[in-house]
Design a protein around this motif. Structure first.
Motif, PDB file in Angstrom:
ATOM      1  N   HIS A   6       0.827  -1.205   0.000  1.00  0.00           N
ATOM      2  CA  HIS A   6       0.000   0.000   0.000  1.00  0.00           C
ATOM      3  C   HIS A   6       0.864   1.258   0.000  1.00  0.00           C
ATOM      4  CE1 HIS A   6      -3.987  -1.733   0.217  1.00  0.00           C
ATOM      5  NE2 HIS A   6      -3.550  -2.588   1.118  1.00  0.00           N
ATOM      6  N   LYS A   7       1.974   1.221   0.728  1.00  0.00           N
ATOM      7  CA  LYS A   7       2.893   2.367   0.726  1.00  0.00           C
ATOM      8  C   LYS A   7       3.446   2.601  -0.679  1.00  0.00           C
ATOM      9  CE  LYS A   7       6.121   2.786   3.805  1.00  0.00           C
ATOM     10  NZ  LYS A   7       7.181   2.530   4.795  1.00  0.00           N
ATOM     11  N   LEU A   8       3.810   1.517  -1.348  1.00  0.00           N
ATOM     12  CA  LEU A   8       4.349   1.634  -2.704  1.00  0.00           C
ATOM     13  C   LEU A   8       3.287   2.155  -3.668  1.00  0.00           C
ATOM     14  CD1 LEU A   8       6.415  -1.672  -2.854  1.00  0.00           C
ATOM     15  CD2 LEU A   8       7.324   0.653  -2.702  1.00  0.00           C
ATOM     16  N   ALA A   9       2.070   1.630  -3.554  1.00  0.00           N
ATOM     17  CA  ALA A   9       0.981   2.074  -4.427  1.00  0.00           C
ATOM     18  C   ALA A   9       0.677   3.548  -4.192  1.00  0.00           C
ATOM     19  CB  ALA A   9      -0.270   1.233  -4.188  1.00  0.00           C
ATOM     20  N   ASP A  10       0.601   3.955  -2.922  1.00  0.00           N
ATOM     21  CA  ASP A  10       0.341   5.366  -2.609  1.00  0.00           C
ATOM     22  C   ASP A  10       1.439   6.263  -3.156  1.00  0.00           C
ATOM     23  OD1 ASP A  10      -2.035   4.835  -1.267  1.00  0.00           O
ATOM     24  OD2 ASP A  10      -1.095   4.808   0.715  1.00  0.00           O
ATOM     25  N   ALA A  11       2.681   5.849  -2.976  1.00  0.00           N
ATOM     26  CA  ALA A  11       3.801   6.652  -3.459  1.00  0.00           C
ATOM     27  C   ALA A  11       3.766   6.778  -4.982  1.00  0.00           C
ATOM     28  CB  ALA A  11       5.125   6.038  -3.008  1.00  0.00           C
ATOM     29  N   ALA A  12       3.514   5.673  -5.663  1.00  0.00           N
ATOM     30  CA  ALA A  12       3.464   5.700  -7.129  1.00  0.00           C
ATOM     31  C   ALA A  12       2.330   6.605  -7.616  1.00  0.00           C
ATOM     32  CB  ALA A  12       3.287   4.287  -7.681  1.00  0.00           C
ATOM     33  N   LEU A  13       1.167   6.507  -6.990  1.00  0.00           N
ATOM     34  CA  LEU A  13       0.028   7.340  -7.394  1.00  0.00           C
ATOM     35  C   LEU A  13       0.332   8.823  -7.188  1.00  0.00           C
ATOM     36  CD1 LEU A  13      -2.865   5.143  -6.022  1.00  0.00           C
ATOM     37  CD2 LEU A  13      -2.464   5.715  -8.424  1.00  0.00           C
ATOM     38  N   LEU A  15       3.268  10.239  -7.149  1.00  0.00           N
ATOM     39  CA  LEU A  15       4.287  10.646  -8.123  1.00  0.00           C
ATOM     40  C   LEU A  15       3.699  10.798  -9.521  1.00  0.00           C
ATOM     41  CD1 LEU A  15       7.263   8.455  -6.916  1.00  0.00           C
ATOM     42  CD2 LEU A  15       7.154  10.954  -6.867  1.00  0.00           C
ATOM     43  N   LEU A  16       2.721   9.967  -9.843  1.00  0.00           N
ATOM     44  CA  LEU A  16       2.124  10.031 -11.182  1.00  0.00           C
ATOM     45  C   LEU A  16       1.296  11.294 -11.402  1.00  0.00           C
ATOM     46  CD1 LEU A  16       1.250   6.293 -11.761  1.00  0.00           C
ATOM     47  CD2 LEU A  16       2.879   7.682 -13.054  1.00  0.00           C
ATOM     48  N   VAL A  17       1.013  12.015 -10.349  1.00  0.00           N
ATOM     49  CA  VAL A  17       0.355  13.315 -10.501  1.00  0.00           C
ATOM     50  C   VAL A  17       1.338  14.309 -11.120  1.00  0.00           C
ATOM     51  CG1 VAL A  17      -0.643  15.258  -9.222  1.00  0.00           C
ATOM     52  CG2 VAL A  17      -1.248  12.922  -8.601  1.00  0.00           C
ATOM     53  N   LYS A  18       2.619  14.124 -10.812  1.00  0.00           N
ATOM     54  CA  LYS A  18       3.655  15.053 -11.258  1.00  0.00           C
ATOM     55  C   LYS A  18       4.460  14.549 -12.461  1.00  0.00           C
ATOM     56  CE  LYS A  18       4.253  16.382  -6.463  1.00  0.00           C
ATOM     57  NZ  LYS A  18       5.116  16.280  -5.312  1.00  0.00           N
ATOM     58  N   LYS A  19       4.567  13.240 -12.599  1.00  0.00           N
ATOM     59  CA  LYS A  19       5.391  12.631 -13.648  1.00  0.00           C
ATOM     60  C   LYS A  19       4.530  11.699 -14.487  1.00  0.00           C
ATOM     61  CE  LYS A  19       9.693  11.775 -12.452  1.00  0.00           C
ATOM     62  NZ  LYS A  19      10.921  11.256 -11.940  1.00  0.00           N
ATOM     63  N   ASP A  20       4.988  11.445 -15.701  1.00  0.00           N
ATOM     64  CA  ASP A  20       4.265  10.439 -16.476  1.00  0.00           C
ATOM     65  C   ASP A  20       4.910   9.076 -16.254  1.00  0.00           C
ATOM     66  OD1 ASP A  20       6.380  10.067 -18.293  1.00  0.00           O
ATOM     67  OD2 ASP A  20       5.488  11.316 -19.824  1.00  0.00           O
ATOM     68  N   TRP A  21       4.214   8.046 -16.682  1.00  0.00           N
ATOM     69  CA  TRP A  21       4.644   6.676 -16.438  1.00  0.00           C
ATOM     70  C   TRP A  21       6.038   6.406 -16.999  1.00  0.00           C
ATOM     71  CZ3 TRP A  21       3.605   2.884 -13.329  1.00  0.00           C
ATOM     72  CH2 TRP A  21       4.010   1.599 -13.635  1.00  0.00           C
ATOM     73  N   ARG A  22       6.322   6.945 -18.179  1.00  0.00           N
ATOM     74  CA  ARG A  22       7.615   6.664 -18.821  1.00  0.00           C
ATOM     75  C   ARG A  22       8.788   7.216 -18.022  1.00  0.00           C
ATOM     76  NH1 ARG A  22       6.880   9.453 -24.039  1.00  0.00           N
ATOM     77  NH2 ARG A  22       5.217  10.400 -22.870  1.00  0.00           N
TER      78      ARG A  22
END
Length: 75
Positions: A6-13, A15-22
């Motif tokens: 859950h920590k990893l999922a929250d962190a990724a989500l 970050l994806l607000v600011k960065k794109d997946w690539r």
């Protein structure tokens, strides 16, 4: 490991607000989640495994609000 997932999922989500997946890296996610990079690298599937963790998180959050009494998602 569920708490870490859950920590990893929250962190990724977040970050994806600011960065794109690539441009998102495992190092970015590990740093934001405050977990060792090696732990994140050990996920089977690497970066794609993050998608699964995020979907699991969405599912868990959705299940919290599910009402088996016959209400639909629109209610």
């Amino acid at each position: 490991m569920v708490k870490t997932d859950h920590k990893l999922a929250d962190a990724a989500l977040k970050l994806l607000v600011k960065k794109d997946w690539r441009t998102l890296t495992l190092a970015d996610v590990a740093k934001a989640a405050k977990v060792p990079l090696a732990q994140l690298q050990s996920l089977d599937g690497g970066k794609q495994a993050l998608i699964g963790l995020m979907l699991e998180k969405f599912g868990a959050e959705t299940a919290k609000h599910y009402s088996p009494g016959g209400a639909t998602a629109r209610d």
